[in-house]
Design an enzyme around this catalytic site. Structure first.
Site, PDB file in Angstrom:
ATOM      1  N   GLU A 310      60.793  31.750  40.913  1.00 11.09           N
ATOM      2  CA  GLU A 310      59.660  32.569  40.447  1.00 11.09           C
ATOM      3  C   GLU A 310      59.995  34.062  40.545  1.00 11.09           C
ATOM      4  O   GLU A 310      60.554  34.516  41.548  1.00 11.09           O
ATOM      5  CB  GLU A 310      58.436  32.253  41.305  1.00 11.09           C
ATOM      6  CG  GLU A 310      57.214  33.107  41.002  1.00 11.09           C
ATOM      7  CD  GLU A 310      56.146  32.981  42.076  1.00 11.09           C
ATOM      8  OE1 GLU A 310      55.023  33.474  41.837  1.00 11.09           O
ATOM      9  OE2 GLU A 310      56.425  32.402  43.146  1.00 11.09           O
ATOM     10  N   LYS A 372      51.490  30.979  34.233  1.00  7.72           N
ATOM     11  CA  LYS A 372      50.849  30.368  35.399  1.00  7.72           C
ATOM     12  C   LYS A 372      49.345  30.227  35.188  1.00  7.72           C
ATOM     13  O   LYS A 372      48.672  31.172  34.782  1.00  7.72           O
ATOM     14  CB  LYS A 372      51.140  31.202  36.651  1.00  7.72           C
ATOM     15  CG  LYS A 372      50.708  30.533  37.942  1.00  7.72           C
ATOM     16  CD  LYS A 372      51.009  31.395  39.140  1.00  7.72           C
ATOM     17  CE  LYS A 372      50.569  30.702  40.425  1.00  7.72           C
ATOM     18  NZ  LYS A 372      50.638  31.600  41.587  1.00  7.72           N
ATOM     19  N   CYS A 420      54.843  28.733  41.885  1.00 10.49           N
ATOM     20  CA  CYS A 420      54.307  29.105  43.200  1.00 10.49           C
ATOM     21  C   CYS A 420      53.469  27.969  43.777  1.00 10.49           C
ATOM     22  O   CYS A 420      53.919  26.847  43.876  1.00 10.49           O
ATOM     23  CB  CYS A 420      53.524  30.412  43.081  1.00 10.49           C
ATOM     24  SG  CYS A 420      53.060  31.166  44.663  1.00 10.49           S
TER      25      CYS A 420
END
Length: 557
Positions: A310, A372, A420
């Protein structure tokens, strides 16, 4: 079998009726500190069962001291003891949040980070309160020497805990961190049932076992087991689901089908300190590290995809010449590259920034992008920004993606990305598998919290996403844990946490046409039933206790 249980239960009740319950006169049993001690003890035991401490077997009896602490408490006192237990549990298991104080400058922001840690622990503790209320109400109504009433009690408290645990993962964007079932992530035999009910089914079995131990011990303290030998039906039935889950898991693991399609992935773990990622003077060093590790990985010649973690690139790849040049050089090796980078959308009135994962082809072209979907409050956006932003270092909010992107790879080895903490959010993995992903990639930057137990706890959640959906996962993290996980929760870990390096792992994509698991088809159906059942039994128990209290008052008059 049912008939023999009933006959033995009648004999047991007859024996109990003849023998008066013991009275405890020792000061320790009258001390008001004993319930507090029991509550704190349960909080400590719960925390010790999670990664970071690793005493996983403690979880099967961790709630027993709390249940004894609230068994005769008023609703108000039971709620307070539940809040105390939950706070101790989460303040210990979320201790890695303290590391955020080292990521911000200034006394005010450090105090805000510390306060946020405490407030989050208190918030999570609220979800223990329904359980302690159910125990306090349930003991008065059902717990005793009657087997069927005891089983009713065990079912009630198990549903209330599981329902509250599920609710914590939903409300206010959800914080599904550390459900009880996660403690068993390394016990691959027990967790195979997650393909039916998810991690919450494992949590329910754990609470059921705790309730069985409590009921059994309580019968000793309340005069039901003063004979030399007595059948422990509640304890036997408490162990039964765990025994059945182990048997089921062994059957699954001994009959794992062999799939011949495989994907080789190179996971790059650059181990960049979070403070260095913010330092523009370190950008060149970060890019050099990515190039060094990637070049070494592709020289092995067996890689189908290179994965960076990430936000591995220090600047948005579509705006930075140095970042885009690195991507072109690395993809020129003839191997696709999946890179974590900030990205943006300029189609609206104002640019929207995203935390993204971008797949580059062998000539550096954009093949697919995933934005995301589940953002972290105070990390990627600020709730109530007009008031709260001054308490955080976040100057800009990220936009929220709205779909799971299925990214192409050679043949039919398409995959989807979780960024994440998204691998802790079970519905996102379900959404990706339903969309057609044959395997998953988790890209993370846990440098915010390392060194701590956070990396291992994070990994533990990811294991369940694989078992729930019978799909493998490649985890690529800045500081670790980078590894591959198969569809049954087994991990291949070759890199130590907080080390710079790379690892190449093979995984078997989910075959095209393979029937989806019950969990993939139905999602958190079990947890939803538990929430409904828990709310119902809590309401019923509360009503029964009110009637009983009212009747006692009338009889006294």
């Amino acid at each position: 079998m049912i008939g023999s249980f009933k006959e033995m239960d009648k004999k047991r009740q007859a024996f109990d009726a003849e023998r008066p319950a013991p009275t405890f006169t020792h000061p320790v049993f009258k001390s008001s500190l004993l319930p507090l001690f029991g509550s704190i003890m349960s909080g400590v035991f719960l925390a010790l069962a999670f990664p970071g401490f690793g005493k996983t077997t403690l979880v099967f009896a961790a709630l027993v001291p709390l249940m004894f602490a609230v068994q005769s408490a008023s609703a108000k006192k039971a709620a307070g003891l539940g809040l105390l237990c939950g706070f101790v549990f989460f303040i210990m298991s979320l201790g890695w949040l303290r590391n955020l104080t080292g990521m911000v400058e200034g006394a005010g922001l450090k105090a805000s980070a510390l306060l946020g840690y405490v407030v989050l622990a208190l918030y999570c503790a609220l979800y223990v309160v329904p359980f302690t209320l159910a125990v306090a109400f349930g003991v008065k109504q059902w717990a005793g020497s009657n087997l069927w009433k005891n089983l009713r009690f065990m079912f009630a408290v198990s549903m209330v805990w599981t329902g509250a645990e599920y609710l914590r993962g939903l409300l206010f964007t959800g914080f599904p961190w550390n459900p009880l079932g996660v403690t068993q992530y390394a016990n691959t035999t027990i967790i195979q049932l997650a393909e039916w009910g998810g991690v919450h089914l494992i949590s329910a079995f754990i609470v059921w076992m705790n309730a069985a131990v409590f009921i059994t011990l309580r019968q000793y303290t309340h005069g039901s087991r003063m004979k030399r030998y007595r059948p422990h039906f509640e304890l036997m039935l408490g162990i039964a689901p765990l025994a059945l889950s182990i048997a089921y898991g062994m059957n699954v693991l001994f009959n794992v089908p062999e799939y011949y399609d495989s994907v080789n992935v190179a996971l790059i773990q650059p181990n960049i300190e979070q403070t260095e990622k913010w330092d523009a003077a370190k950008d060149r060093e970060i890019l050099d590290t990515l190039e060094e590790l990637t070049s070494a990985a592709v020289r092995l010649g067996t890689t189908d995809l290179v994965i960076w973690p990430e936000t591995a690139l220090p600047d948005p790849v579509r705006l930075s010449r140095s970042c885009s040049a690195l991507v072109e050089r690395m993809s020129s090796h003839g191997i696709p590259l999946l890179a974590g980078s900030m990205d943006f959308d300029t189609s609206g009135a104002a640019p929207v920034w995203y935390n993204s994962s971008i797949l580059f082809g062998t000539n550096g072209t954009f093949l697919a992008t995933y934005n995301k979907q589940h953002l972290v409050p105070f990390g990627e956006y600020v709730p109530f920004p007009s008031f709260m932003r001054k308490f955080t270092p976040i100057e800009m909010d990220f936009g929220m993606g709205d779909e799971s992107t299925v990214m192409p790879l050679r043949g039919e080895a398409s995959f989807s990305v979780l960024i994440c903490f998204e691998d802790t959010v079970a519905p996102l993995a379900v959404k990706a598998v339903r969309a057609g992903a044959r395997w998953l990639v988790s890209q993370s930057n846990d440098a915010w919290f390392d060194p701590s137990a956070q990396s291992e706890q994070h990994l533990a959640h990811a294991v369940f996403r694989c078992v729930e959906n019978r799909i493998p996962m490649a985890r690529c993290c800045n500081t670790g844990v980078s590894c591959t996980i198969d569809a049954y929760g087994s991990m291949q870990r070759n890199l130590a946490v907080r080390t710079k390096g790379f690892t190449v792992g093979a995984l078997q994509p989910r075959p095209v046409g393979l029937e989806q698991t019950f969990y993939t088809r139905s999602g958190n159906a079990f947890a939803k039933v538990a929430l409904l059942a828990g709310a119902t039994v809590l309401f019923v128990l509360r009503s029964l206790n009110r009637k009983k209290r009212k009747k006692n008052v009338q009889d006294a008059e």
